[in-house]
Design a protein around this motif. Structure first.
Motif, PDB file in Angstrom:
ATOM      1  N   HIS A 155       0.472  16.828  33.226  1.00 12.13           N
ATOM      2  CA  HIS A 155      -0.962  16.514  33.221  1.00 12.13           C
ATOM      3  C   HIS A 155      -1.229  15.071  32.793  1.00 12.13           C
ATOM      4  CE1 HIS A 155      -2.171  20.646  34.021  1.00 12.13           C
ATOM      5  NE2 HIS A 155      -1.305  21.036  33.105  1.00 12.13           N
ATOM      6  N   GLY A 156      -0.163  14.310  32.543  1.00 10.20           N
ATOM      7  CA  GLY A 156      -0.342  12.909  32.176  1.00 10.20           C
ATOM      8  C   GLY A 156      -0.462  12.665  30.693  1.00 10.20           C
ATOM      9  N   VAL A 157      -0.258  13.689  29.886  1.00 11.68           N
ATOM     10  CA  VAL A 157      -0.238  13.505  28.434  1.00 11.68           C
ATOM     11  C   VAL A 157       1.162  13.040  28.069  1.00 11.68           C
ATOM     12  CG1 VAL A 157      -0.589  14.571  26.181  1.00 11.68           C
ATOM     13  CG2 VAL A 157      -1.968  15.308  28.132  1.00 11.68           C
ATOM     14  N   VAL A 203      -5.952  16.876  26.325  1.00 12.13           N
ATOM     15  CA  VAL A 203      -7.010  15.867  26.264  1.00 12.13           C
ATOM     16  C   VAL A 203      -7.421  15.383  27.649  1.00 12.13           C
ATOM     17  CG1 VAL A 203      -6.506  15.099  23.932  1.00 12.13           C
ATOM     18  CG2 VAL A 203      -5.302  14.053  25.838  1.00 12.13           C
ATOM     19  N   ASN A 204      -6.548  15.513  28.635  1.00 12.57           N
ATOM     20  CA  ASN A 204      -6.959  15.200  30.010  1.00 12.57           C
ATOM     21  C   ASN A 204      -8.080  16.133  30.440  1.00 12.57           C
ATOM     22  OD1 ASN A 204      -4.737  17.246  29.968  1.00 12.57           O
ATOM     23  ND2 ASN A 204      -5.250  17.406  32.139  1.00 12.57           N
ATOM     24  N   TYR A 205      -7.947  17.408  30.057  1.00 13.52           N
ATOM     25  CA  TYR A 205      -8.980  18.403  30.372  1.00 13.52           C
ATOM     26  C   TYR A 205     -10.274  18.074  29.626  1.00 13.52           C
ATOM     27  CZ  TYR A 205     -11.506  22.843  30.348  1.00 13.52           C
ATOM     28  OH  TYR A 205     -12.471  23.802  30.463  1.00 13.52           O
ATOM     29  N   ALA A 206     -10.150  17.690  28.357  1.00 16.19           N
ATOM     30  CA  ALA A 206     -11.337  17.332  27.585  1.00 16.19           C
ATOM     31  C   ALA A 206     -12.056  16.144  28.211  1.00 16.19           C
ATOM     32  CB  ALA A 206     -10.944  17.015  26.145  1.00 16.19           C
ATOM     33  N   ALA A 207     -11.300  15.147  28.650  1.00 13.20           N
ATOM     34  CA  ALA A 207     -11.909  13.985  29.299  1.00 13.20           C
ATOM     35  C   ALA A 207     -12.610  14.382  30.594  1.00 13.20           C
ATOM     36  CB  ALA A 207     -10.844  12.923  29.565  1.00 13.20           C
ATOM     37  N   GLN A 208     -11.954  15.227  31.387  1.00 15.55           N
ATOM     38  CA  GLN A 208     -12.573  15.708  32.631  1.00 15.55           C
ATOM     39  C   GLN A 208     -13.884  16.432  32.346  1.00 15.55           C
ATOM     40  OE1 GLN A 208      -9.573  18.216  34.360  1.00 15.55           O
ATOM     41  NE2 GLN A 208      -8.100  16.549  34.541  1.00 15.55           N
ATOM     42  N   LEU A 209     -13.863  17.318  31.339  1.00 13.56           N
ATOM     43  CA  LEU A 209     -15.065  18.077  31.000  1.00 13.56           C
ATOM     44  C   LEU A 209     -16.186  17.157  30.532  1.00 13.56           C
ATOM     45  CD1 LEU A 209     -16.497  20.785  30.560  1.00 13.56           C
ATOM     46  CD2 LEU A 209     -15.394  20.924  28.302  1.00 13.56           C
ATOM     47  N   ASP A 262       3.622   3.503  29.377  1.00  9.03           N
ATOM     48  CA  ASP A 262       3.265   4.895  29.652  1.00  9.03           C
ATOM     49  C   ASP A 262       2.025   4.832  30.516  1.00  9.03           C
ATOM     50  OD1 ASP A 262       5.329   5.539  27.994  1.00  9.03           O
ATOM     51  OD2 ASP A 262       4.090   6.268  26.344  1.00  9.03           O
ATOM     52  N   ILE A 263       2.202   5.070  31.814  1.00 13.53           N
ATOM     53  CA  ILE A 263       1.170   4.727  32.795  1.00 13.53           C
ATOM     54  C   ILE A 263       0.957   5.886  33.764  1.00 13.53           C
ATOM     55  CG2 ILE A 263       0.600   3.151  34.707  1.00 13.53           C
ATOM     56  CD1 ILE A 263       2.239   1.013  33.254  1.00 13.53           C
ATOM     57  N   LEU A 264      -0.310   6.088  34.137  1.00 15.14           N
ATOM     58  CA  LEU A 264      -0.667   7.079  35.146  1.00 15.14           C
ATOM     59  C   LEU A 264      -1.294   6.364  36.335  1.00 15.14           C
ATOM     60  CD1 LEU A 264      -2.482   9.679  32.834  1.00 15.14           C
ATOM     61  CD2 LEU A 264      -0.025   9.448  33.272  1.00 15.14           C
ATOM     62  N   ILE A 265      -1.007   6.877  37.521  1.00 10.26           N
ATOM     63  CA  ILE A 265      -1.660   6.393  38.742  1.00 10.26           C
ATOM     64  C   ILE A 265      -2.412   7.568  39.340  1.00 10.26           C
ATOM     65  CG2 ILE A 265      -1.334   5.379  41.023  1.00 10.26           C
ATOM     66  CD1 ILE A 265       1.223   4.095  39.996  1.00 10.26           C
ATOM     67  N   THR A 266      -3.726   7.389  39.537  1.00 10.13           N
ATOM     68  CA  THR A 266      -4.577   8.467  40.021  1.00 10.13           C
ATOM     69  C   THR A 266      -5.537   7.927  41.066  1.00 10.13           C
ATOM     70  OG1 THR A 266      -6.215  10.141  39.365  1.00 10.13           O
ATOM     71  CG2 THR A 266      -6.228   8.073  38.152  1.00 10.13           C
ATOM     72  N   ASP A 267      -6.043   8.796  41.921  1.00  9.06           N
ATOM     73  CA  ASP A 267      -6.994   8.350  42.939  1.00  9.06           C
ATOM     74  C   ASP A 267      -8.436   8.626  42.543  1.00  9.06           C
ATOM     75  OD1 ASP A 267      -7.189  11.067  43.224  1.00  9.06           O
ATOM     76  OD2 ASP A 267      -6.614  11.141  45.338  1.00  9.06           O
ATOM     77  N   LEU A 303      -9.053  12.700  37.216  1.00  9.49           N
ATOM     78  CA  LEU A 303      -7.989  12.161  36.354  1.00  9.49           C
ATOM     79  C   LEU A 303      -6.638  12.842  36.566  1.00  9.49           C
ATOM     80  CD1 LEU A 303      -9.993  11.821  32.999  1.00  9.49           C
ATOM     81  CD2 LEU A 303      -9.610  10.074  34.748  1.00  9.49           C
ATOM     82  N   ARG A 304      -6.403  13.391  37.738  1.00 10.54           N
ATOM     83  CA  ARG A 304      -5.110  14.036  37.997  1.00 10.54           C
ATOM     84  C   ARG A 304      -4.080  12.982  38.378  1.00 10.54           C
ATOM     85  NH1 ARG A 304      -8.643  17.530  40.900  1.00 10.54           N
ATOM     86  NH2 ARG A 304      -9.015  19.492  39.776  1.00 10.54           N
ATOM     87  N   PRO A 305      -2.988  12.884  37.639  1.00  8.97           N
ATOM     88  CA  PRO A 305      -2.001  11.829  37.927  1.00  8.97           C
ATOM     89  C   PRO A 305      -1.165  12.159  39.151  1.00  8.97           C
ATOM     90  CG  PRO A 305      -1.260  13.185  36.092  1.00  8.97           C
ATOM     91  CD  PRO A 305      -2.641  13.659  36.435  1.00  8.97           C
ATOM     92  N   GLU A 306      -1.132  11.217  40.102  1.00  9.70           N
ATOM     93  CA  GLU A 306      -0.227  11.345  41.246  1.00  9.70           C
ATOM     94  C   GLU A 306       1.158  10.836  40.872  1.00  9.70           C
ATOM     95  OE1 GLU A 306      -1.759   9.363  44.621  1.00  9.70           O
ATOM     96  OE2 GLU A 306      -3.567  10.608  44.770  1.00  9.70           O
ATOM     97  N   THR A 307       1.180   9.840  40.006  1.00 11.16           N
ATOM     98  CA  THR A 307       2.430   9.242  39.544  1.00 11.16           C
ATOM     99  C   THR A 307       2.367   9.092  38.042  1.00 11.16           C
ATOM    100  OG1 THR A 307       2.672   8.006  41.616  1.00 11.16           O
ATOM    101  CG2 THR A 307       3.971   7.263  39.728  1.00 11.16           C
ATOM    102  N   ILE A 308       3.466   9.462  37.352  1.00 16.23           N
ATOM    103  CA  ILE A 308       3.551   9.305  35.905  1.00 16.23           C
ATOM    104  C   ILE A 308       4.734   8.384  35.604  1.00 16.23           C
ATOM    105  CG2 ILE A 308       3.887  10.461  33.685  1.00 16.23           C
ATOM    106  CD1 ILE A 308       2.755  13.001  34.966  1.00 16.23           C
ATOM    107  N   ILE A 309       4.462   7.335  34.865  1.00 17.66           N
ATOM    108  CA  ILE A 309       5.513   6.402  34.435  1.00 17.66           C
ATOM    109  C   ILE A 309       5.634   6.529  32.926  1.00 17.66           C
ATOM    110  CG2 ILE A 309       6.189   3.980  34.273  1.00 17.66           C
ATOM    111  CD1 ILE A 309       4.554   3.527  36.868  1.00 17.66           C
ATOM    112  N   LYS A 310       6.822   6.917  32.464  1.00 16.76           N
ATOM    113  CA  LYS A 310       7.060   7.088  31.026  1.00 16.76           C
ATOM    114  C   LYS A 310       8.153   6.124  30.597  1.00 16.76           C
ATOM    115  CE  LYS A 310       6.603   8.935  26.992  1.00 16.76           C
ATOM    116  NZ  LYS A 310       7.021   7.643  26.388  1.00 16.76           N
ATOM    117  N   ASP A 311       7.839   5.309  29.590  1.00 17.40           N
ATOM    118  CA  ASP A 311       8.784   4.303  29.103  1.00 17.40           C
ATOM    119  C   ASP A 311       9.282   3.403  30.239  1.00 17.40           C
ATOM    120  OD1 ASP A 311       8.638   5.301  26.491  1.00 17.40           O
ATOM    121  OD2 ASP A 311      10.199   6.782  26.891  1.00 17.40           O
ATOM    122  N   GLY A 312       8.380   3.104  31.182  1.00 19.05           N
ATOM    123  CA  GLY A 312       8.710   2.188  32.270  1.00 19.05           C
ATOM    124  C   GLY A 312       9.487   2.807  33.410  1.00 19.05           C
TER     125      GLY A 312
END
Length: 574
Positions: A95-97, A283-289, A327-332, A337-346
């Motif tokens: 979920h991007g957390v 918290v992704n859900y909280a942000a969406q709500l 620590d990066i998310l790419i979303t459309d 806020l659903r991450p299509e791509t998750i980058i963790k530690d580069g």
């Protein structure tokens, strides 16, 4: 360290040496609440530049998409998800957390430092960053029996652990108010180490907030109204807006948040059941709500990223900027806020490659249920005919309860469960030291119509809690929980209908999270035949034992009035 910094500085000047370039994306700037077109350069797991970078060792095209920081959960108890830290990570990171701040006081109340050591060791296997605040109140209060006591001297060595970032929620407000030496030493040693101290001001007046802030306790997740949130902000206390399974405070607090004060708010979860967490996230859900309810998406993202980092003194997370960890998310979409791509530690995260790692659990943690034999006589609540009783009133969507003076059903001088009027018996059995201590009370609002349920997840001491419509089913539920060495149980008509074994301290499973979810679904299917729909009864039951949350709770010692901070009799004098 010097060589590592030198490499980053060189990469900032020569981005073609970067390990990864994110090109053509729209960067979410959580500092100024705006977006802008830019590439992002990453080296050694760190962001080294934003600008235009046509070349890189690896390139990700983010055309038409948003590039934003990974989410940070500001306060969560991993044990409440009923899986180990590494399994929790596997369930949530999709979920991007990418970072959570956790308080292991649940397992610490069962197994002390052995439990903390287990959590730290298993968390090191996680794909996300699991940062720990040391449990400040083990036990939470002197009004119940738990499995361990942790002093400042017990906690001090952990301040040198790189995964430890502070002191967790100080629930024992009287110890702060009365300047208890050990509590003050816990706070002082944490602040002296340059770390933050978390608060827990449930139901406390404004004067108590003054005491907390004066003591250096500068955040709190227990505000349940907009007025309470504003009172905290005015006293320099950062508000963690909680949205979990039992406590859902976000909608009540939203009116307090605006562009002028939003930096003093962030999102947290506190406690969330595994099936909900795996489906929704935290918290992704909280942000969406919040966005759905009208909050500016950029503020919502800021609250779920940078604000949590600042609140907890994490100076290298929560933003897309040079010098911050990648620590990066790419979303459309900035709404879903659903991450299509998750980058963790580069590194690009391959969710399909995440594998379950069976935790190594110490025997003291696997065999933690030490229960003295419970008989039918132990379950009785003496009441005279016509005598009113104090009843714990469940408040839907909240972990606070009501203190209700009610007429109840009796037979031969004892209370008898009355499911038609939603009044059922509840008992808490001490399970750490075989003391035989048992507290009995009456609860209204569970919606239990038949049978009995039992659980060794009972905050914070995690004694065995049972609620039922008849004594026979309650006794069988107790026996089954003991046989499993902890877990959740449903019984009806002398038969065990469903169970979820939790062998790790009686609060977590050793199994992969997918298997635990299947067990939970089977449990809930059976529960739906015995109780009213719409409530997570096991989650509610677990908080009915927490004597630091208003107003009326039950411990193994008896019925506890939180406002007067003392045990009281169930029967009201006639």
């Amino acid at each position: 360290m010097t060589d590592a910094l030198k490499r980053l500085i060189q990469a900032a000047q020569q981005p073609e040496e970067a390990d990864l370039i994110i090109q053509n994306g729209t960067v979410v700037d959580v500092f100024s609440l705006e977006t802008f077109k830019s590439d992002v350069a990453i080296k050694d797991g760190c962001i080294v530049g934003i600008g235009t970078y046509p070349n890189g060792k690896q390139v990700v095209d983010a055309s038409g998409k948003y590039v934003m920081p990974g989410f940070i959960d500001g306060h969560i108890h991993i044990e409440s998800t009923m899986v180990t830290p590494s399994e929790f990570s596997r369930a949530l990171i999709k979920h991007g957390v990418t970072t959570v701040v956790t308080d292991p006081h649940e397992i610490a109340n069962v197994a002390g430092t052995i439990g903390i050591d287990f959590m730290l060791k298993d968390a090191a296997n996680a794909d996300m960053d699991i940062l720990m605040k040391l449990p400040s109140c083990v036990p939470a209060t002197p009004f119940e029996q738990n499995g361990a006591t942790l002093t400042a001297d017990d906690l001090r060595p952990y301040l040198k652990n790189s995964a430890v970032i502070g002191l967790a929620e100080v629930m024992d407000y009287p110890s702060v108010l009365n300047a208890n030496p050990d509590m003050l030493e816990k706070v002082r040693m944490t602040i002296d180490a340059g770390m933050m101290v978390d608060g827990h001001a449930a139901g406390l007046p404004d004067a108590a907030l003054n005491v907390y802030s004066t003591a250096g306790i500068r955040n709190d997740h227990e505000a349940v109204t907009a007025e309470e949130a504003i009172a905290r902000v005015r006293r320099g206390i950062h508000v963690l807006v909680r949205e979990g399974s039992a406590a859902k405070d976000l909608l009540a607090l939203l009116p307090a948040i605006n562009e002028r004060n939003s930096r003093r708010f962030s999102f947290c979860t506190d406690d969330k059941h595994l099936d909900e967490l795996a489906e929704e996230g935290t918290v992704n859900y909280a942000a969406q709500l919040a966005i759905q309810k009208g909050l500016d998406p950029l503020i919502a993202i800021q609250m779920a990223t940078l604000n949590n980092a600042v609140c907890h003194g994490i100076d290298d997370k929560g933003a897309i900027a040079p010098g911050y960890l990648a620590d990066i998310l790419i979303t459309d979409s900035l709404e879903t806020l659903r991450p299509e791509t998750i980058i963790k530690d580069g590194r690009l995260l391959d969710l399909g490659a995440l594998r379950s790692i069976r935790a190594t659990v110490p025997e003291a943690v696997r065999s933690s249920l030490h229960l003295k034999k419970v008989t039918k006589d132990d379950l009785q609540i003496p009441l005279q005919e016509g005598q009113k009783a104090w009843v714990i009133g469940v408040v839907p969507g909240r972990i606070i309860t009501e203190k209700i003076a009610a007429d109840v059903q009796t037979e031969d001088g004892f209370f008898v469960s009355d499911p038609e009027n939603d009044q059922v018996k509840m008992v808490v059995c001490e399970r750490h030291h075989q003391t035989g201590s048992i507290g009995a009370g009456i609860v209204s609002g569970l919606g239990l119509k038949r049978g009995a349920i039992a659980s060794t997840v009972a905050h914070d001491s995690h004694n065995l809690v049972v609620a039922g419509t008849n004594d026979e089913d309650m006794l069988l539920a107790i026996e089954e929980a003991e046989r499993m060495q902890g877990g959740l149980v449903i019984v009806e008509g002398g038969k065990v209908l469903a169970s979820v074994p939790l062998r790790v301290g009686g609060i977590m499973s050793e199994k992969p999270y997918e298997e635990v979810i299947e067990e939970l679904h089977a449990l809930h299917e059976q529960l739906a035949t015995l109780a009213e729909e719409g409530q997570n009864i096991f989650m509610i039951l677990s908080f009915l034992c927490l004597p630091v949350i208003p107003r009326l709770k039950l411990t193994d010692i008896g019925l506890f009035d939180v406002e007067s901070f003392q045990h009281i009799e169930v029967g009201i004098p006639m």
